[in-house]
Scaffold this motif. Structure first.
Motif, PDB file in Angstrom:
ATOM      1  N   GLN A   1      -5.025  17.112 -41.640  1.00 33.82           N
ATOM      2  CA  GLN A   1      -3.907  16.210 -41.387  1.00 33.82           C
ATOM      3  C   GLN A   1      -4.376  14.884 -40.800  1.00 33.82           C
ATOM      4  N   TRP A   2      -3.920  13.802 -41.431  1.00 35.19           N
ATOM      5  CA  TRP A   2      -4.163  12.441 -40.953  1.00 35.19           C
ATOM      6  C   TRP A   2      -2.830  11.834 -40.538  1.00 35.19           C
ATOM      7  N   HIS A   3      -2.820  11.154 -39.414  1.00 40.14           N
ATOM      8  CA  HIS A   3      -1.588  10.538 -38.917  1.00 40.14           C
ATOM      9  C   HIS A   3      -1.856   9.077 -38.553  1.00 40.14           C
ATOM     10  N   PRO A   4      -0.970   8.165 -38.965  1.00 35.45           N
ATOM     11  CA  PRO A   4      -1.157   6.742 -38.666  1.00 35.45           C
ATOM     12  C   PRO A   4      -0.542   6.362 -37.321  1.00 35.45           C
ATOM     13  N   PHE A   5      -1.228   5.465 -36.597  1.00 36.74           N
ATOM     14  CA  PHE A   5      -0.719   4.968 -35.322  1.00 36.74           C
ATOM     15  C   PHE A   5      -1.029   3.485 -35.208  1.00 36.74           C
TER      16      PHE A   5
END
Length: 699
Positions: free
Chosen positions: A353-357
């Motif tokens: 899982q990759w999450h943008p911030f």
């Protein structure tokens, strides 16, 4: 430099106009006749039909990316100047504000209308020619209405193909061609959603109508399982449609927000979808949709290379409002524009899982570190929060090694927000994160000769007073007596208190917990993306390698039969050669990118200075507090805020940036629309112009 940029813009326009002309002429009889002659000549030459298809249908979009990256690289070096008004500026502002379809600017509505007109043109030309011919099917006879339904279903597939040709372009990150238009990745994702929905709609009409006619003629069982050697492979088309429906259903908001893992993993079925699309339509149609897939695959490979080796967390700050600030090491040579986003993967939580911030730091202020702010709301972020809340290894507040993989930063190619005379920043909750980097960037640039906004107003809404602690990274600038250009207005919506000043609230906010990590293992700093010129060269090299493999494989494996020249090579053979050539080109590009990446890593600077802890103690004279406001139990009256700012900034261009919940964005967009229309109807040219921009802190 300006002359070269102008020439590149002209070249981009000419390439785009040529590519668009191909799509417009393709349905006509003129193109059909001309193309048949061109294919005959190409077949007898070294180029081959496959090479011709790639050169005409695929390469123009790749050429736009190649030239566009060079143009963006030159644009970054241009000095910042004031943003002048133009007649087209009105089109960038909201025209439609609706809770179901969101906020649409004039440019977006114009683009959608032109695309719909193009689809209507394609469908009309194709279907009118079909109805004139009325050629009966060889396998079974059809009545007039059955034939028309069958042809409508067939031509609906071409509309789905047009949507598929653009589908992957909005979600490109490093290889994004939308940056040429000033559209960032997080803003263009919704175009991907629109195109995907339209593609599934037309694809369902295509498949459903075809199956209906087969069923009426009692040929359903015979036709749907066919995998013929030449022509359309029906079974591949059915697999394509079924895969597309699965991807689309699992991407609906009801599933994506509650079961992100299902959405994430099923989206990787795009490989199955595109491979069987190729087998169903054949290579000629696939070359029309190949540009997006070509750029997407290369972009994906570069992102995978960039995310290795992993870096580590230097420190963390836990805010009382269930928010976490993470600080990571970066190469001091890495620079990025404010409002940039970075993708994070923490293997201890998930390997996939990759999450943008949004990045909260400024590369001009923090040379060796990069910071992000995370709100514990979903399962992934809550797990991270719980891990950081666990007991440290010692009383000194240190925790063990914490590995992190990163992609990015991805952001605008230039800092256009500096071109405005004044800025109005509107944030809700964690939506304040993009503005933290903007304010730090402006504060660090004040001493230089760059053109900067003369007035900045930050309107921040939060549910409770603890949410004010998210402003901690910029509080030293807010309460600096010399930073008189900045005004802060805080609205605490769910608390009803009186006689409490902003100073009192800040003094009562609980202390921020600082955690430092013990990093005994070797780690690497964040190096960011490769420069744009390098990506342009890599893209050109991979394109040439693909074309070379394609031409050579066609000459080796496809040999026309001199005794029976009309006999065609099996469709699947041609498709497999295309897949093989594409795979070899990607492998070549991967090797080049990997070698270049490790060459940069050998030049790594080993020492990293950790970010100093920020104490939440405002400084400055009492008069500095007087220019800032705090309101309890109320929401911002944007009409009043806009009117006051308009009176204070007569005749200037005001950039309005909003980030937060959709309701907040819609409220600001509606007010911006009303205020701008009021100025236009009044015919007062000296009145300020509000330019609306919506930012996303999550996807």
């Amino acid at each position: 430099m300006t002359k070269i940029s102008s020439l590149l813009k002209l070249l981009l326009f000419l390439i785009f106009a040529g590519w668009l002309s191909v799509w417009l002429l393709k349905p006509t009889q003129l193109w059909t006749k001309t193309w048949k002659l061109a294919e005959k000549k190409a077949s007898a030459s070294f180029l081959t039909q496959s090479g011709l298809n790639f050169a005409v249908y695929t390469f123009p979009v790749i050429a736009i990316a190649i030239v566009g990256f060079v143009y963006l690289a030159l644009k970054q070096k241009e000095p910042i100047s004031r943003k002048g008004r133009s007649s087209l500026s009105v089109l960038s502002n909201p025209v439609v504000v609706n809770k179901y379809i969101g906020i649409l600017s004039g440019f977006e509505i114009l683009a959608v209308c032109l695309f719909v007109i193009f689809l209507a043109w394609t469908f009309y030309v194709r279907i009118s020619n079909d109805f004139k011919k009325m050629v009966p099917m060889k396998s079974f006879t059809l009545s007039v209405w059955q034939y028309r339904v069958f042809r409508v279903a067939t031509r609906s597939g071409l509309l789905a193909e047009a949507c598929l040709a653009l589908l992957l372009l909005p979600i490109l990150r490093g290889m994004s061609v939308f940056r040429i238009l000033g559209i960032q990745f997080e803003a263009s994702v919704r175009y991907h959603v629109w195109l995907g929905t339209a593609m599934i709609l037309f694809g369902t009409l295509h498949g459903g109508g075809t199956l209906l006619i087969w069923g009426i003629k009692h040929h359903l069982g015979d036709e749907m399982w066919k995998w013929q050697k030449t022509g359309r492979i029906y079974l591949a088309g059915e697999i394509t449609l079924l895969t597309g429906l699965v991807i689309w259903i699992t991407s609906l908001p009801q599933i994506r927000r509650k079961r992100f893992e299902i959405f994430y993993y099923t989206h990787h079925l795009y490989i199955v979808f595109l491979v069987f699309f190729l087998f169903h339509t054949g290579d000629r149609h696939f070359y029309m949709v190949l540009p997006g897939f070509f750029l997407f695959c290369l972009d994906k490979i570069l992102r995978m290379i960039q995310s290795r080796p992993e870096t580590y967390i230097l420190s963390a700050r836990i805010f009382p409002s269930k928010a976490i600030e993470l600080t990571l090491p970066k190469d001091p040579r890495l620079t990025y524009a404010p409002t940039s986003v970075i993708f994070i993967k923490i293997p201890r939580i998930s390997n996939f899982q990759w999450h943008p911030f949004s990045i909260t730091s400024s590369s001009k202020v923090d040379k060796h570190t990069i910071s992000i702010l995370i709100k514990a709301e979903g399962r992934w972020t809550s797990t991270l929060c719980n891990m950081l809340h666990s007991k440290p290894d010692s009383e000194a507040g240190e925790m063990r090694f914490f590995q992190v993989a990163t992609e990015g930063p991805y952001g605008p190619s230039s800092m256009d927000f500096l071109r405005y005379d004044s800025l109005l920043l509107v944030a809700g909750g964690i939506g304040v994160t993009p503005f933290l980097s903007i304010l730090q960037e402006i504060a660090s640039t004040r001493s230089s000769k760059n053109v900067l906004p003369v007035k900045i107003q930050l309107v921040y809404t939060t549910k409770d007073s603890q949410g004010i602690c998210l402003l901690d990274p910029v509080l030293p600038h807010v309460f600096d007596a010399e930073q008189h250009y900045l005004q802060l207005k805080v609205f605490v919506t769910r608390e009803h208190q009186s006689n409490r000043s902003l100073r009192d609230v800040l003094n009562e906010v609980p202390k921020i917990q600082n955690i430092h990590f013990t990093n005994n293992r070797p780690g690497h700093a964040i190096y960011g993306l490769e420069n744009l010129q390098w990506m342009s060269v890599l893209l050109l090299v991979v394109s040439v390698v693909f074309l070379a493999f394609l031409i050579i494989s066609n000459h080796v494996f496809i040999k026309p039969d001199k005794k029976s020249p009309e006999q065609k090579t099996a469709t699947s053979v041609v498709d497999i050669l295309l897949i093989g050539s594409f795979a070899l080109a990607l492998i070549s590009g991967t090797l080049v990118a990997t070698i270049w990446r490790w060459k940069r890593l050998r030049e790594e600077i080993s020492s990293f200075s950790e970010k100093e802890s920020k104490a939440m103690k405002p400084t400055g004279a009492n008069r500095v507090f007087d220019q800032h406001e705090i309101h309890y139990g109320a929401r911002p009256n944007f009409k009043d805020i806009f009117s006051r700012l308009a009176n204070e900034s007569k005749g200037s261009n005001i950039g309005v940036f909003v980030c937060g919940p959709e309701t907040l964005k819609e409220s600001v967009a509606t007010t911006c629309q009303l205020i701008s229309n009021g100025f236009q109807s009044g015919g007062q040219d000296h009145k300020p112009f509000f330019s609306f921009h919506s930012l996303n802190f999550s996807l």
